[in-house]
Design a protein around this motif. Structure first.
Motif, PDB file in Angstrom:
ATOM      1  N   THR A  30       0.807  -1.214   0.000  1.00 48.16           N
ATOM      2  CA  THR A  30       0.000   0.000   0.000  1.00 48.16           C
ATOM      3  C   THR A  30       0.839   1.262   0.000  1.00 48.16           C
ATOM      4  O   THR A  30       0.310   2.351  -0.080  1.00 48.16           O
ATOM      5  N   GLY A  31       2.140   1.160   0.068  1.00 47.51           N
ATOM      6  CA  GLY A  31       3.000   2.333   0.041  1.00 47.51           C
ATOM      7  C   GLY A  31       3.978   2.256  -1.108  1.00 47.51           C
ATOM      8  O   GLY A  31       4.277   1.190  -1.615  1.00 47.51           O
ATOM      9  N   SER A  32       4.457   3.416  -1.545  1.00 45.21           N
ATOM     10  CA  SER A  32       5.420   3.447  -2.640  1.00 45.21           C
ATOM     11  C   SER A  32       6.810   3.100  -2.128  1.00 45.21           C
ATOM     12  O   SER A  32       7.185   3.482  -1.013  1.00 45.21           O
ATOM     13  N   ILE A  49       6.883   1.281 -12.666  1.00 36.49           N
ATOM     14  CA  ILE A  49       5.984   1.009 -13.787  1.00 36.49           C
ATOM     15  C   ILE A  49       5.086   2.219 -13.977  1.00 36.49           C
ATOM     16  O   ILE A  49       4.510   2.728 -13.005  1.00 36.49           O
ATOM     17  N   THR A  50       4.976   2.709 -15.212  1.00 32.09           N
ATOM     18  CA  THR A  50       3.985   3.736 -15.516  1.00 32.09           C
ATOM     19  C   THR A  50       2.883   3.108 -16.361  1.00 32.09           C
ATOM     20  O   THR A  50       3.147   2.298 -17.243  1.00 32.09           O
ATOM     21  N   VAL A  54       4.222   2.212  -8.818  1.00 30.36           N
ATOM     22  CA  VAL A  54       3.349   2.335  -9.985  1.00 30.36           C
ATOM     23  C   VAL A  54       2.811   3.755 -10.067  1.00 30.36           C
ATOM     24  O   VAL A  54       2.298   4.299  -9.076  1.00 30.36           O
ATOM     25  N   LEU A  55       2.933   4.351 -11.237  1.00 29.62           N
ATOM     26  CA  LEU A  55       2.442   5.700 -11.492  1.00 29.62           C
ATOM     27  C   LEU A  55       1.393   5.647 -12.585  1.00 29.62           C
ATOM     28  O   LEU A  55       1.604   5.030 -13.629  1.00 29.62           O
ATOM     29  N   VAL A  75       0.086   9.500  -8.855  1.00 29.34           N
ATOM     30  CA  VAL A  75      -0.847   9.970  -9.869  1.00 29.34           C
ATOM     31  C   VAL A  75      -0.322  11.239 -10.526  1.00 29.34           C
ATOM     32  O   VAL A  75       0.065  12.186  -9.829  1.00 29.34           O
ATOM     33  N   VAL A  76      -0.310  11.258 -11.853  1.00 28.94           N
ATOM     34  CA  VAL A  76      -0.083  12.487 -12.604  1.00 28.94           C
ATOM     35  C   VAL A  76      -1.456  12.968 -13.066  1.00 28.94           C
ATOM     36  O   VAL A  76      -2.100  12.338 -13.908  1.00 28.94           O
TER      37      VAL A  76
END
Length: 280
Positions: free
Chosen positions: A6-8, A95-96, A132-133, A171-172
């Motif tokens: 749950t965390g980056s 990963i994007t 993940v972005l 998030v972008v």
């Protein structure tokens, strides 16, 4: 889903070797951003914001290994079936993911159904431990032909944000980036970013990832060149003939611009920073 991080993960810049995989459609493939040393597209390959992000990462990490599996025209189910398993096998650090746009703009599509596939992808990708972005959809208010899609895109964006919160994704928020409401940000097909649009998006991605870069993605655009209504009308007619009509025809015949196209970087390969950072 239990067991999903749950965390980056930590600072990307702290790694000696960084692996990065980009997933998606034409947006991530890089259309229509040509490499600066070529007037054509070598082997059908574009540059794009993801390549630029990998290059920025290479400015700060001793070794960056980068794969780009994105293919123009891909629907979200195709990205789930074709690209996600390969990304999971690679076990990258970053990963994007940009997926679902080609589904949302189709008549009759349901954002609720599209996001179910999106969430299944994110669950699988985050289960690898990768950072993940994801990207929200663009605000189409500037584009008269696609303005009616704003409601569907906004609904999908809210769904994606909920998924990002659930699985701890970056998030972008492209919707809020008002620079993309200007013609300078777009190729003349009005469907893909210009080279400058890709450059600015890469700067914003790096900002979200806390990667130091030179340049301001939000720098004001130069004033538009004056033109009369006749010239504008001719441009609209040319655009409709060259791009809108063929796009509709492909939808009606079940064909895709990505038919026969292969991923430009199907495996993790070393990515080096460019010798001189271009600004255009």
């Amino acid at each position: 889903m239990s067991g999903v991080p749950t965390g980056s993960p930590g600072d990307l810049k702290s790694k000696d070797i960084l692996s990065y995989v980009a997933l998606g459609d034409s947006f991530t493939e890089g259309m229509s951003d040509h490499y600066p040393d070529s007037d054509s597209v070598p082997n059908g390959r574009y540059r794009g914001w993801a390549d630029r992000v990998a290059e920025h990462l290479a400015d700060h990490v001793p070794e960056v290994r980068y794969a780009n599996l994105a293919i123009r025209g891909r629907l979200i189910a195709q990205i789930r079936d074709e690209q996600v398993p390969r990304a999971v096998e690679m076990k990258p650090d970053l990963i994007t993911v940009c997926a679902g746009g080609n589904d949302i703009i189709r008549p009759g599509s349901d954002p609720d159904q599209v996001v179910e596939i999106f969430e299944s992808m994110i669950a699988d990708l985050r289960a690898t431990g990768a950072r993940v972005l994801i990207f929200t959809g663009f605000d189409t208010n500037w584009q008269p032909v696609m303005r009616h899609l704003r409601g569907k895109i906004a609904t999908y964006n809210m769904h994606m944000r909920a998924v990002a919160d659930k699985y701890g994704c970056d998030v972008v928020d492209v919707w809020s980036m008002k620079i993309f409401s200007d013609a300078h940000a777009w190729n003349w097909d009005r469907l893909h970013l210009s080279s400058e649009g890709h450059r600015r998006l890469a700067l914003r991605v790096c900002e979200v990832l806390d990667i130091p870069v030179d340049g301001d993605w939000n720098e004001p655009w130069p004033p538009p060149a004056p033109r009369d209504w006749r010239a504008a009308r001719q441009e609209d007619l040319h655009w409709a003939r060259e791009f809108l009509v063929p796009w509709i025809h492909r939808r009606l015949t079940g064909r895709s611009s990505g038919d026969g196209v292969h991923a430009k970087r199907p495996t993790l390969e070393r990515c080096d920073p460019p010798q001189s950072r271009d600004h255009h």
